[in-house]
Write an enzyme that holds these catalytic residues in place. Structure first.
Site, PDB file in Angstrom:
ATOM      1  N   HIS A  66       0.833  -1.205   0.000  1.00  0.00           N
ATOM      2  CA  HIS A  66       0.000   0.000   0.000  1.00  0.00           C
ATOM      3  C   HIS A  66       0.867   1.254   0.000  1.00  0.00           C
ATOM      4  CE1 HIS A  66      -3.991   1.940   0.782  1.00  0.00           C
ATOM      5  NE2 HIS A  66      -3.184   2.928   1.158  1.00  0.00           N
ATOM      6  N   HIS A  68       1.241   5.213  -2.525  1.00  0.00           N
ATOM      7  CA  HIS A  68       0.671   6.044  -3.582  1.00  0.00           C
ATOM      8  C   HIS A  68       1.774   6.758  -4.356  1.00  0.00           C
ATOM      9  CE1 HIS A  68      -3.132   5.449  -1.478  1.00  0.00           C
ATOM     10  NE2 HIS A  68      -2.596   5.952  -0.380  1.00  0.00           N
ATOM     11  N   ARG A 157     -10.491   0.102  -5.917  1.00  0.00           N
ATOM     12  CA  ARG A 157     -10.588   0.665  -4.575  1.00  0.00           C
ATOM     13  C   ARG A 157     -11.807   1.559  -4.439  1.00  0.00           C
ATOM     14  NH1 ARG A 157      -7.040   5.317  -1.529  1.00  0.00           N
ATOM     15  NH2 ARG A 157      -6.951   4.369   0.531  1.00  0.00           N
ATOM     16  N   HIS A 212      -5.803  -0.330   6.127  1.00  0.00           N
ATOM     17  CA  HIS A 212      -5.474   0.227   7.441  1.00  0.00           C
ATOM     18  C   HIS A 212      -6.201  -0.466   8.607  1.00  0.00           C
ATOM     19  CE1 HIS A 212      -3.677   2.977   4.735  1.00  0.00           C
ATOM     20  NE2 HIS A 212      -4.739   3.720   4.516  1.00  0.00           N
ATOM     21  N   ASP A 278       1.906   2.900   3.507  1.00  0.00           N
ATOM     22  CA  ASP A 278       1.071   4.091   3.324  1.00  0.00           C
ATOM     23  C   ASP A 278       1.894   5.309   2.923  1.00  0.00           C
ATOM     24  OD1 ASP A 278      -1.432   5.356   3.164  1.00  0.00           O
ATOM     25  OD2 ASP A 278      -1.285   6.153   5.202  1.00  0.00           O
TER      26      ASP A 278
END
Length: 323
Positions: A66, A68, A157, A212, A278
Site C-alpha cells: 500500500h 501512492h 478501490r 489500514h 502508506d
C-alpha cells in the site's frame, strides 16, 4: 567405456522413454537460484522521517502492499480535497532501498478519481515487480478492464472517506465485473462507515481487502462492533486486511493500542494479512511524516516469528496480487 555409449545403454534399459537430449539437459541444467534479499541502505527519503534501516531482516521478495504516487503534471479531480505534494517513482525507489523491499503495490489515491493514467504510467516505470489497485466507475468497459489488467492492476478501490468520481452503490455491480479477472475490491474508511456498509461487504462476488486494519477507533479498539464484522468476514475466507496506517487511529505515542488490533487480526487469519507503508503518508502534513523504518518495525512486534513475517511480506502478497 565412452560416456556417450554409457548414456545410450542407460536409455535402452529404460525402453527408450528418455531421449539423449533430455538426459543431457537434465545432467547440465543449473539448479534455480533462490531469490536474495537486498541489503537495506540508510538514506534520506522524501516524505519520510529518519534515515535508519529496519531492525529485522526482511525476507527476499518482501512487498509493500500500500503506497501512492502523486504528480501534479496529472490533473486532480475537480472534487478532490486531498492534494498532497508530488511523490514520484524515483522517490519511492529510495524508500525501497532504505527498507529492503523488492515488490510494491501502487494504490490509486482519491486525488485523481477514476483517471488512472498516472497509476498505469507508474506501473510501467516500476516494471514486473509492481502491481496496482485502480479506481473505476460502472461506466468502465470490459476492454478497459483488460487493459488495466495487462498493466498490472489486480483490484479496484473504494475510499468511503473520499468518494471521488464514484459512489458506494457501485461496489456490488463492479465486484461482479472484476471477479472473473481474479481481482479484489479494496475498501477504505473508518469503522463506522465500514459497519454501515456491512450488508454490501458480505455480499460481494470477489474478495474484499480492508485498508489500514479497518480503522477501528481508539480507545474502543476490538470492542467496536465493526470488529465482529471483520471477524465474520475473515472466518468466511473472503476478507483480507492491510496491516498499515496504525497512526491513523492510535491514541498512544508508541501505537501500542493499534498493535492490539493488529495481533488480533493476525491471530484470526495470518494467511490473509499483508503489510503496507502508506507512503507518502498523504494525511500527514510536511514535518509530521512518520519514520518508515519505525513503521515497518511495528510488524516485528505484531508478528514476531520469521514464518509469519514471511507469510505477510511475501507469500500472501504473491497470492493476492498474482506476482
Amino acid at each position: 567405456m565412452p560416456l556417450d555409449t554409457t548414456r545410450r545403454q542407460f536409455v535402452a534399459a529404460l525402453g527408450g522413454a528418455v531421449s539423449l537430449a533430455g538426459l543431457a539437459g537434465c545432467a547440465t541444467a543449473p539448479a534455480p537460484r533462490a531469490p536474495q534479499a537486498p541489503q537495506p541502505q540508510p538514506t534520506t527519503v522524501p516524505h519520510s522521517a529518519g534515515t535508519d534501516v529496519p531492525r529485522f531482516a526482511l525476507p527476499a521478495l518482501a512487498c509493500d502492499c500500500h503506497h501512492h504516487i502523486y504528480d501534479r503534471r496529472y490533473p486532480a479531480h475537480p472534487s478532490a480535497t486531498l492534494l498532497p505534494d508530488d511523490a514520484s517513482v524515483a522517490d519511492y525507489r529510495l524508500l525501497q532501498q532504505r527498507l529492503g523491499l523488492q515488490r510494491n503495490v501502487v494504490v490509486q489515491p482519491s486525488t485523481y478519481g477514476t483517471d488512472n493514467r498516472l497509476l498505469v504510467d507508474a506501473l510501467k516505470a516500476f516494471g514486473p515487480a509492481a502491481r496496482g489497485v485502480a479506481v473505476v466507475d460502472t461506466g468502465v468497459t470490459d476492454a478497459q478492464l483488460r487493459e488495466l489488467h495487462a498493466a498490472g492492476v489486480r483490484g479496484i478501490r473504494f475510499n468511503l472517506s473520499f468518494l471521488v468520481g464514484i459512489t458506494a452503490d457501485m461496489m456490488e455491480p463492479l465486484a461482479r465485473r472484476i471477479a472473473p479477472l481474479g481481482w479484489h475490491l479494496q475498501v477504505n474508511g473508518n469503522a463506522d462507515r465500514l459497519l454501515a456498509a456491512a450488508d454490501t461487504l458480505q455480499r460481494l462476488a470477489c474478495p474484499v481487502v480492508f485498508d489500514h486494519m479497518g480503522q477501528l477507533p481508539q480507545p474502543q479498539g476490538l470492542k467496536h462492533p465493526a470488529f465482529a464484522l471483520y471477524a465474520r468476514l475473515l472466518e468466511s475466507g473472503n476478507a483480507w486486511f492491510k496491516l498499515s496506517g496504525a497512526y491513523l487511529t492510535s491514541k498512544q505515542p508508541d501505537l501500542s493500542d493499534v498493535g492490539v488490533v493488529a495481533r488480533a487480526l493476525i491471530g484470526l487469519a495470518p494467511e490473509r494479512m499483508v503489510w503496507g507503508s502508506d507512503w507518502p503518508h498523504p494525511t500527514k502534513k510536511a514535518g509530521e511524516k512518520p519514520d518508515d523504518a519505525a513503521v515497518l518495525n511495528l510488524l516485528d512486534d505484531w508478528a514476531p516469528t520469521t514464518a509469519i513475517r514471511q507469510r505477510i511480506l511475501v507469500d500472501n502478497p504473491a497470492k493476492l496480487y498474482a506476482f
